[in-house]
Design a protein around this motif. Structure first.
Motif, PDB file in Angstrom:
ATOM      1  N   ILE A 123       0.827  -1.208   0.000  1.00  0.00           N
ATOM      2  CA  ILE A 123       0.000   0.000   0.000  1.00  0.00           C
ATOM      3  C   ILE A 123       0.862   1.259   0.000  1.00  0.00           C
ATOM      4  CG2 ILE A 123      -1.659   1.338   1.357  1.00  0.00           C
ATOM      5  CD1 ILE A 123      -2.804  -1.309   2.331  1.00  0.00           C
ATOM      6  N   LEU A 124       1.850   1.284   0.883  1.00  0.00           N
ATOM      7  CA  LEU A 124       2.634   2.505   1.070  1.00  0.00           C
ATOM      8  C   LEU A 124       3.876   2.551   0.197  1.00  0.00           C
ATOM      9  CD1 LEU A 124       2.561   2.651   4.982  1.00  0.00           C
ATOM     10  CD2 LEU A 124       1.046   3.852   3.395  1.00  0.00           C
ATOM     11  N   GLY A 125       4.400   1.392  -0.159  1.00  0.00           N
ATOM     12  CA  GLY A 125       5.710   1.325  -0.795  1.00  0.00           C
ATOM     13  C   GLY A 125       6.777   1.080   0.260  1.00  0.00           C
ATOM     14  N   ARG A 126       7.823   0.357  -0.120  1.00  0.00           N
ATOM     15  CA  ARG A 126       8.839  -0.025   0.862  1.00  0.00           C
ATOM     16  C   ARG A 126       9.585   1.181   1.418  1.00  0.00           C
ATOM     17  NH1 ARG A 126       9.399  -5.344   1.286  1.00  0.00           N
ATOM     18  NH2 ARG A 126       8.589  -6.672  -0.386  1.00  0.00           N
ATOM     19  N   THR A 127       9.853   2.167   0.567  1.00  0.00           N
ATOM     20  CA  THR A 127      10.600   3.332   1.049  1.00  0.00           C
ATOM     21  C   THR A 127       9.770   4.131   2.054  1.00  0.00           C
ATOM     22  OG1 THR A 127      11.792   3.465  -1.056  1.00  0.00           O
ATOM     23  CG2 THR A 127      11.845   5.410   0.360  1.00  0.00           C
ATOM     24  N   ARG A 128       8.496   4.311   1.774  1.00  0.00           N
ATOM     25  CA  ARG A 128       7.648   5.066   2.701  1.00  0.00           C
ATOM     26  C   ARG A 128       7.458   4.300   4.013  1.00  0.00           C
ATOM     27  NH1 ARG A 128       3.211   7.247  -1.757  1.00  0.00           N
ATOM     28  NH2 ARG A 128       4.717   8.565  -2.879  1.00  0.00           N
ATOM     29  N   LEU A 129       7.339   2.978   3.927  1.00  0.00           N
ATOM     30  CA  LEU A 129       7.240   2.205   5.151  1.00  0.00           C
ATOM     31  C   LEU A 129       8.528   2.325   5.966  1.00  0.00           C
ATOM     32  CD1 LEU A 129       5.735   0.241   6.968  1.00  0.00           C
ATOM     33  CD2 LEU A 129       6.581  -1.649   5.543  1.00  0.00           C
ATOM     34  N   THR A 148      14.472  15.492  11.146  1.00  0.00           N
ATOM     35  CA  THR A 148      14.444  16.423  10.032  1.00  0.00           C
ATOM     36  C   THR A 148      14.415  15.652   8.725  1.00  0.00           C
ATOM     37  OG1 THR A 148      16.845  16.524   9.850  1.00  0.00           O
ATOM     38  CG2 THR A 148      15.787  18.082  11.378  1.00  0.00           C
ATOM     39  N   THR A 149      14.154  16.363   7.632  1.00  0.00           N
ATOM     40  CA  THR A 149      14.161  15.708   6.325  1.00  0.00           C
ATOM     41  C   THR A 149      15.539  15.151   6.016  1.00  0.00           C
ATOM     42  OG1 THR A 149      12.473  17.278   5.587  1.00  0.00           O
ATOM     43  CG2 THR A 149      13.616  16.019   3.886  1.00  0.00           C
ATOM     44  N   THR A 150      16.568  15.915   6.348  1.00  0.00           N
ATOM     45  CA  THR A 150      17.932  15.434   6.118  1.00  0.00           C
ATOM     46  C   THR A 150      18.222  14.193   6.956  1.00  0.00           C
ATOM     47  OG1 THR A 150      18.672  17.693   5.643  1.00  0.00           O
ATOM     48  CG2 THR A 150      20.374  16.062   6.216  1.00  0.00           C
ATOM     49  N   ILE A 156      17.378   6.336   5.959  1.00  0.00           N
ATOM     50  CA  ILE A 156      16.872   5.301   5.055  1.00  0.00           C
ATOM     51  C   ILE A 156      17.671   5.222   3.754  1.00  0.00           C
ATOM     52  CG2 ILE A 156      14.551   5.455   6.019  1.00  0.00           C
ATOM     53  CD1 ILE A 156      13.677   7.051   3.604  1.00  0.00           C
ATOM     54  N   GLY A 157      18.721   6.071   3.620  1.00  0.00           N
ATOM     55  CA  GLY A 157      19.627   5.955   2.481  1.00  0.00           C
ATOM     56  C   GLY A 157      19.074   6.465   1.171  1.00  0.00           C
ATOM     57  N   VAL A 158      18.383   7.602   1.201  1.00  0.00           N
ATOM     58  CA  VAL A 158      17.881   8.223  -0.026  1.00  0.00           C
ATOM     59  C   VAL A 158      18.295   9.690  -0.037  1.00  0.00           C
ATOM     60  CG1 VAL A 158      15.907   6.651  -0.176  1.00  0.00           C
ATOM     61  CG2 VAL A 158      15.664   8.844   1.013  1.00  0.00           C
ATOM     62  N   SER A 159      18.027  10.369  -1.147  1.00  0.00           N
ATOM     63  CA  SER A 159      18.342  11.792  -1.225  1.00  0.00           C
ATOM     64  C   SER A 159      17.360  12.599  -0.393  1.00  0.00           C
ATOM     65  CB  SER A 159      18.301  12.263  -2.676  1.00  0.00           C
ATOM     66  OG  SER A 159      16.965  12.249  -3.162  1.00  0.00           O
ATOM     67  N   THR A 160      17.766  13.824  -0.059  1.00  0.00           N
ATOM     68  CA  THR A 160      16.874  14.689   0.701  1.00  0.00           C
ATOM     69  C   THR A 160      15.592  14.982  -0.073  1.00  0.00           C
ATOM     70  OG1 THR A 160      18.779  15.712   1.784  1.00  0.00           O
ATOM     71  CG2 THR A 160      16.703  16.916   1.879  1.00  0.00           C
ATOM     72  N   ALA A 161      15.717  15.183  -1.386  1.00  0.00           N
ATOM     73  CA  ALA A 161      14.536  15.458  -2.208  1.00  0.00           C
ATOM     74  C   ALA A 161      13.570  14.271  -2.191  1.00  0.00           C
ATOM     75  CB  ALA A 161      14.961  15.777  -3.641  1.00  0.00           C
ATOM     76  N   THR A 162      14.120  13.051  -2.251  1.00  0.00           N
ATOM     77  CA  THR A 162      13.267  11.856  -2.218  1.00  0.00           C
ATOM     78  C   THR A 162      12.575  11.722  -0.871  1.00  0.00           C
ATOM     79  OG1 THR A 162      14.665  10.709  -3.823  1.00  0.00           O
ATOM     80  CG2 THR A 162      13.252   9.346  -2.419  1.00  0.00           C
ATOM     81  N   ALA A 163      13.329  11.941   0.203  1.00  0.00           N
ATOM     82  CA  ALA A 163      12.737  11.875   1.534  1.00  0.00           C
ATOM     83  C   ALA A 163      11.633  12.906   1.696  1.00  0.00           C
ATOM     84  CB  ALA A 163      13.814  12.074   2.597  1.00  0.00           C
ATOM     85  N   SER A 164      11.850  14.114   1.176  1.00  0.00           N
ATOM     86  CA  SER A 164      10.839  15.169   1.274  1.00  0.00           C
ATOM     87  C   SER A 164       9.578  14.795   0.506  1.00  0.00           C
ATOM     88  CB  SER A 164      11.414  16.482   0.737  1.00  0.00           C
ATOM     89  OG  SER A 164      10.453  17.509   0.784  1.00  0.00           O
ATOM     90  N   ALA A 165       9.745  14.209  -0.688  1.00  0.00           N
ATOM     91  CA  ALA A 165       8.578  13.826  -1.495  1.00  0.00           C
ATOM     92  C   ALA A 165       7.777  12.725  -0.803  1.00  0.00           C
ATOM     93  CB  ALA A 165       9.031  13.354  -2.879  1.00  0.00           C
ATOM     94  N   HIS A 166       8.464  11.739  -0.233  1.00  0.00           N
ATOM     95  CA  HIS A 166       7.753  10.665   0.464  1.00  0.00           C
ATOM     96  C   HIS A 166       7.082  11.190   1.737  1.00  0.00           C
ATOM     97  CE1 HIS A 166       8.779   7.468  -2.181  1.00  0.00           C
ATOM     98  NE2 HIS A 166      10.094   7.526  -1.959  1.00  0.00           N
ATOM     99  N   ALA A 167       7.738  12.099   2.434  1.00  0.00           N
ATOM    100  CA  ALA A 167       7.132  12.680   3.640  1.00  0.00           C
ATOM    101  C   ALA A 167       5.857  13.439   3.281  1.00  0.00           C
ATOM    102  CB  ALA A 167       8.126  13.599   4.338  1.00  0.00           C
ATOM    103  N   SER A 168       5.864  14.142   2.167  1.00  0.00           N
ATOM    104  CA  SER A 168       4.671  14.876   1.737  1.00  0.00           C
ATOM    105  C   SER A 168       3.518  13.922   1.457  1.00  0.00           C
ATOM    106  CB  SER A 168       4.985  15.698   0.476  1.00  0.00           C
ATOM    107  OG  SER A 168       5.936  16.695   0.752  1.00  0.00           O
ATOM    108  N   ALA A 169       3.816  12.788   0.806  1.00  0.00           N
ATOM    109  CA  ALA A 169       2.760  11.816   0.509  1.00  0.00           C
ATOM    110  C   ALA A 169       2.207  11.211   1.791  1.00  0.00           C
ATOM    111  CB  ALA A 169       3.315  10.718  -0.406  1.00  0.00           C
ATOM    112  N   LEU A 170       3.073  10.903   2.749  1.00  0.00           N
ATOM    113  CA  LEU A 170       2.612  10.331   4.012  1.00  0.00           C
ATOM    114  C   LEU A 170       1.836  11.351   4.838  1.00  0.00           C
ATOM    115  CD1 LEU A 170       5.810   8.299   4.937  1.00  0.00           C
ATOM    116  CD2 LEU A 170       3.598   7.362   4.237  1.00  0.00           C
ATOM    117  N   ARG A 171       2.246  12.607   4.751  1.00  0.00           N
ATOM    118  CA  ARG A 171       1.513  13.659   5.456  1.00  0.00           C
ATOM    119  C   ARG A 171       0.106  13.805   4.870  1.00  0.00           C
ATOM    120  NH1 ARG A 171       5.170  17.060   5.228  1.00  0.00           N
ATOM    121  NH2 ARG A 171       4.571  18.148   3.327  1.00  0.00           N
ATOM    122  N   ALA A 172      -0.017  13.725   3.552  1.00  0.00           N
ATOM    123  CA  ALA A 172      -1.335  13.824   2.904  1.00  0.00           C
ATOM    124  C   ALA A 172      -2.231  12.662   3.302  1.00  0.00           C
ATOM    125  CB  ALA A 172      -1.161  13.871   1.386  1.00  0.00           C
ATOM    126  N   ALA A 173      -1.634  11.498   3.616  1.00  0.00           N
ATOM    127  CA  ALA A 173      -2.407  10.327   4.032  1.00  0.00           C
ATOM    128  C   ALA A 173      -2.689  10.326   5.521  1.00  0.00           C
ATOM    129  CB  ALA A 173      -1.655   9.051   3.659  1.00  0.00           C
TER     130      ALA A 173
END
Length: 259
Positions: free
Chosen positions: A187-193, A204-206, A212-229
């Motif tokens: 449902i969420l995707g492995r990175t978001r989980l 922090t986003t950083t 979790i070993g991703v870029s700051t931009a990727t972490a920010s995008a996933h955080a936004s999706a989880l916040r919307a949910a």
């Protein structure tokens, strides 16, 4: 028959529930008694509850504790397990479909519009019933002791309590340590989980990106999706932002831990 509303409290323990019942306003107690005993007189000890008679209240407490010890205590661990399963499934529905769709699934035909929950009245009625939440919150209470339609407690200055029959055929939680994680990751995707699991404390986003070993931009995008949910909240402090899990996310992850 109908139970008086002053007995319907939201205590987390038996002792807290008894104390909340005893603290009910006299007018509330009287209204509940009159609601039940409309066609026959109330027994003297029940009538004495409205007058605050200590003996009557002690009798009520003894009856409640005896009923709990006899009927519920022997099976309470199983009931708690079923409650966790029901709440986990509801949390998954909220994460996947949104709150409005999840509530409509609990009460077919209902809908959530601008913090007003509407659903059809019993068959034959054209009107909708409305509950205006107004920021008070909504407490869901799946129950295995009631098989008819949903029950609503809508009292001023208190959260709306919604009791509904849990499924008769509620399946068990998946077996195995990682089974529910597999369902969540679909449902969420492995990175978001992984991001949610890393929020055992505010980060922090950083900090999330490093964890979790991703870029700051990727972490920010996933955080936004989880916040919307509704699974995390974000607060800004100066130039940095901090993310925290919500109660809904804690429920999902706790369900995974219980499996």
């Amino acid at each position: 028959g109908v139970a008086p509303a002053f007995l319907d409290v939201l205590g987390d323990t038996m002792d807290e529930g008894v104390a909340l019942i005893r603290a009910s306003r006299a007018t509330f107690v009287r209204a509940g008694i009159e609601q039940v005993y409309t066609r026959r007189p109330a027994p003297p000890w029940i009538h004495a509850l409205h007058g605050g008679d200590a003996g009557a209240w002690r009798m009520l407490e003894r009856a409640q504790r005896a009923a709990y010890e006899t009927l519920l205590a022997p099976v309470w661990p199983q009931v708690q397990h079923l409650h966790r399963a029901a709440f986990t499934r509801h949390a998954l529905a909220v994460a996947a479909l949104g709150l409005g769709a999840a509530l409509a699934d609990l009460t077919p035909g209902s809908r959530l519009r601008d913090a007003v929950w509407e659903w059809p009245l019993p068959s034959g009625a054209q009107d909708l019933r409305e509950v205006r939440l107004g920021g008070r919150g909504l407490i869901l209470r799946p129950t295995f002791h009631w098989r008819s339609g949903p029950l609503i407690q809508d009292l001023p200055d208190r959260p709306v309590a919604f009791a509904y029959p849990a499924s008769r055929t509620l399946p068990p939680l998946p077996d195995g340590d990682h089974a529910l994680d597999e369902h969540l990751s679909r449902i969420l995707g492995r990175t978001r989980l992984a991001l949610l699991r890393s929020l055992d404390e505010a980060r922090t986003t950083t900090g999330l990106a490093r964890r979790i070993g991703v870029s700051t931009a990727t972490a920010s995008a996933h955080a936004s999706a989880l916040r919307a949910a509704g699974l995390l909240t974000t607060t800004r402090t100066g130039r940095s932002v901090h993310h925290e899990r919500t109660a809904l996310a804690e429920l999902l992850l706790a369900g995974a831990a219980d499996s």
